[in-house]
Design an enzyme around this catalytic site. Structure first.
Site, short mmCIF file in Angstrom:
data_model
loop_
_atom_site.label_atom_id
_atom_site.label_comp_id
_atom_site.label_asym_id
_atom_site.label_seq_id
_atom_site.Cartn_x
_atom_site.Cartn_y
_atom_site.Cartn_z
N ASN A 190 -9.68 1.71 -3.77
CA ASN A 190 -9.62 2.06 -2.34
C ASN A 190 -8.96 3.43 -2.19
OD1 ASN A 190 -6.63 1.65 -1.94
ND2 ASN A 190 -7.22 -0.39 -2.66
N PRO B 290 -4.24 -12.45 -7.31
CA PRO B 290 -2.99 -13.07 -6.81
C PRO B 290 -2.39 -12.20 -5.72
CG PRO B 290 -2.64 -12.09 -8.98
CD PRO B 290 -4.11 -11.97 -8.70
N PHE C 77 3.79 -4.20 3.74
CA PHE C 77 3.09 -3.22 4.57
C PHE C 77 1.83 -3.86 5.13
CE2 PHE C 77 4.77 1.17 4.37
CZ PHE C 77 5.94 0.88 3.69
N1 CTP Z 1 -0.22 -7.49 -1.13
C1 CTP Z 1 0.10 -7.92 -2.39
N2 CTP Z 1 -0.84 -8.49 -3.18
C2 CTP Z 1 -2.11 -8.64 -2.74
C3 CTP Z 1 -2.45 -8.19 -1.45
C4 CTP Z 1 -1.49 -7.62 -0.67
O1 CTP Z 1 1.27 -7.78 -2.80
N3 CTP Z 1 -3.00 -9.18 -3.54
C5 CTP Z 1 0.82 -6.92 -0.27
C6 CTP Z 1 0.64 -5.45 0.05
O2 CTP Z 1 1.27 -4.62 -0.90
C7 CTP Z 1 1.29 -5.37 1.43
C8 CTP Z 1 1.01 -6.72 2.04
O3 CTP Z 1 0.76 -7.59 0.96
O4 CTP Z 1 2.68 -5.24 1.35
C9 CTP Z 1 -0.15 -6.75 2.99
O5 CTP Z 1 -1.29 -6.24 2.34
P1 CTP Z 1 -2.69 -6.24 3.10
O6 CTP Z 1 -3.74 -5.75 2.16
O7 CTP Z 1 -2.53 -5.54 4.41
O8 CTP Z 1 -2.87 -7.75 3.44
P2 CTP Z 1 -3.73 -8.90 2.85
O9 CTP Z 1 -2.80 -10.03 2.60
O10 CTP Z 1 -4.53 -8.44 1.68
O11 CTP Z 1 -4.65 -9.28 4.07
P3 CTP Z 1 -6.00 -8.61 4.62
O12 CTP Z 1 -6.56 -7.75 3.50
O13 CTP Z 1 -6.84 -9.79 4.94
O14 CTP Z 1 -5.60 -7.84 5.83
#
Ligand code: CTP
Length: 403
Positions: free
Chosen positions: A210, A305, A323
């Site tokens: 990304n 995970p 975040f």
């Molecule tokens: N995060 C993480 N591990 C993942 C996905 C997300 O540690 N596999 C953490 C990111 O670093 C961030 C937070 O979770 O601090 C939110 O990440 P985000 O991508 O916005 O949320 P998601 O849980 O992936 O939800 P969505 O993509 O459905 O918005």
């Protein structure tokens, strides 16, 4: 906001080839917000002229104890009275010896003896001079007298020899000066951060990733280091250099990121998940490059995970900062993530406001509600985020240990 904003610094330049680096240091300190005044010794002036320093600092340069521009003829007193620090860079073996013995035979040494502000000394000399027992004694004495010794670096020297004694590079020196002034809000704390994107391989040359630049995570890692924390940064692929004072582990995939986080987690007080972790990874990675001759292609994805949720679910969970970059409905999604993942703080922003840019507009969400911050550079926001969680940290850690 920047720790150097509004600070008056005296940069003293003594005789040594490394004096050319002082010109860049003066420029960087000025750029970081400091009002820089240069004192040039006779030795320093053999290498770089006062004109260079005057142009870079925007202030007159001081070379003479008897300079008539100082109305009372007391440059050695007046220059340092309202200064926040004196930074000697480069500091020769000779000036270090003089400081230790309290000699006062020129403007710099007299000013140092008469000062009531901190003294930062960045030595630069031949490796043999640095290792000489007299220099070792003098540097130990300088430390004991309360001066802060910055460096030196090891490497190739102007004389052709290699070893300890090089002046720190201007960027590293500037960072050390900034760090000196930053409030030590996280002294004695260990912070682990994730940053950047992840890269989920499809075959040996392709993958899913990304557009996260890693800038926010790296700025936060630096702000934590400046605040006195031991910092472990687990980073996906970015083009960024590891921030000063930060230990970085480079990873590609979310699974690697999770393993690297768990490896450094023991003893962690704060975990900050800034990484844009891919939610899915290809179920299998092709051993060889996939050829287009095979026609339509389907990649089966399996969920990765959730690293931060896993960290926050532990019995000994650190204070967790997540975040949330959303394209709409920020309040609902950010606060929703905070509660669902059991995080103490979520930094929310709209993707169109910050992704890939140097500045951002963010809102902090914690148990007390939402706290919007003004649009600012990511380094400024990093400092504000650190201040915010540092103020909540002690109470969290006390409750965790049941104190
Ligand atoms: N995060 C993480 N591990 C993942 C996905 C997300 O540690 N596999 C953490 C990111 O670093 C961030 C937070 O979770 O601090 C939110 O990440 P985000 O991508 O916005 O949320 P998601 O849980 O992936 O939800 P969505 O993509 O459905 O918005």
């Amino acid at each position: 906001m920047n720790p150097l904003e509004g600070k008056k610094l005296i940069v003293a330049v003594t005789g040594g080839v490394a004096a050319y680096k002082a010109a860049e240091l003066v420029r960087l300190l000025g750029k970081a917000g400091a009002d820089v005044h240069v004192v040039l010794t006779r030795g320093g002036a053999r290498f770089v002229t006062a004109v260079t320093f005057q142009a870079l600092s925007g202030n007159p340069v001081w070379e003479d104890l008897w300079d008539a521009r100082m109305p009372n003829n007391m440059a050695h007193i007046d220059l340092s009275r309202d200064a926040d620090a004196i930074v000697i860079a480069p500091a020769s073996a000779d000036v270090i010896a003089k400081l230790v013995h309290g000699l006062a035979d020129d403007l710099l040494t007299t000013m140092c003896l008469a000062r009531d502000c901190p003294l930062l000394v960045a030595p630069a000399m031949n490796r043999q001079m640095w290792e000489h027992p007299a220099t070792r004694r003098n540097v130990a004495c300088l430390n004991a007298d309360g001066a802060v010794v910055l460096g030196p670096d090891a490497g190739e020297q102007a004389c052709g020899e290699t070893g300890l004694g090089r002046l720190l590079e201007p960027e590293a020196l500037c960072e050390q000066v900034i760090g000196f002034f930053a409030p030590k809000l996280l002294a004695g704390r260990k912070v682990v951060l994730t940053a950047g994107p992840t890269f989920e391989a499809i075959d040996p040359v392709r993958g899913i990733t990304n557009i996260s630049s890693g800038k926010m995570g790296y700025a936060l890692a630096l702000a934590c280091a400046r605040a006195g924390a031991q910092v472990e940064l687990v980073s996906g692929p970015t083009g960024l250099a590891a921030p000063a004072g930060v230990h970085r582990t480079a990873v590609n995939s979310a699974l690697q990121m999770r393993d690297a986080v768990l490896a450094v987690l023991p003893g962690t007080d704060v975990f900050v998940g800034v990484a844009a972790v891919a939610d899915y990874a290809p179920a299998s990675v092709a051993e060889h490059k996939i050829k287009k001759t095979q026609g339509e292609m389907v990649v089966t994805l399996t969920p990765n995970p959730d690293i931060i949720a896993e960290v926050a679910a532990r019995d000994d969970a650190p204070f967790c900062v997540g975040f949330a970059a959303e394209s709409q409905d920020l309040d609902r999604y950010a606060e929703g993530k905070r509660q669902a993942k059991k995080l103490q703080l979520v930094v929310g922003n709209l993707v169109q406001d910050g992704m890939g840019r140097d500045d951002n507009q963010i809102i902090l969400y914690d148990a007390a509600g939402r706290h919007p911050l003004p649009r600012a550079h990511k380094s400024v926001l990093a400092q504000l985020i650190v201040e915010h969680f540092a103020s909540l940290l002690a109470a969290y850690l006390e409750a965790r240990t049941g104190v």
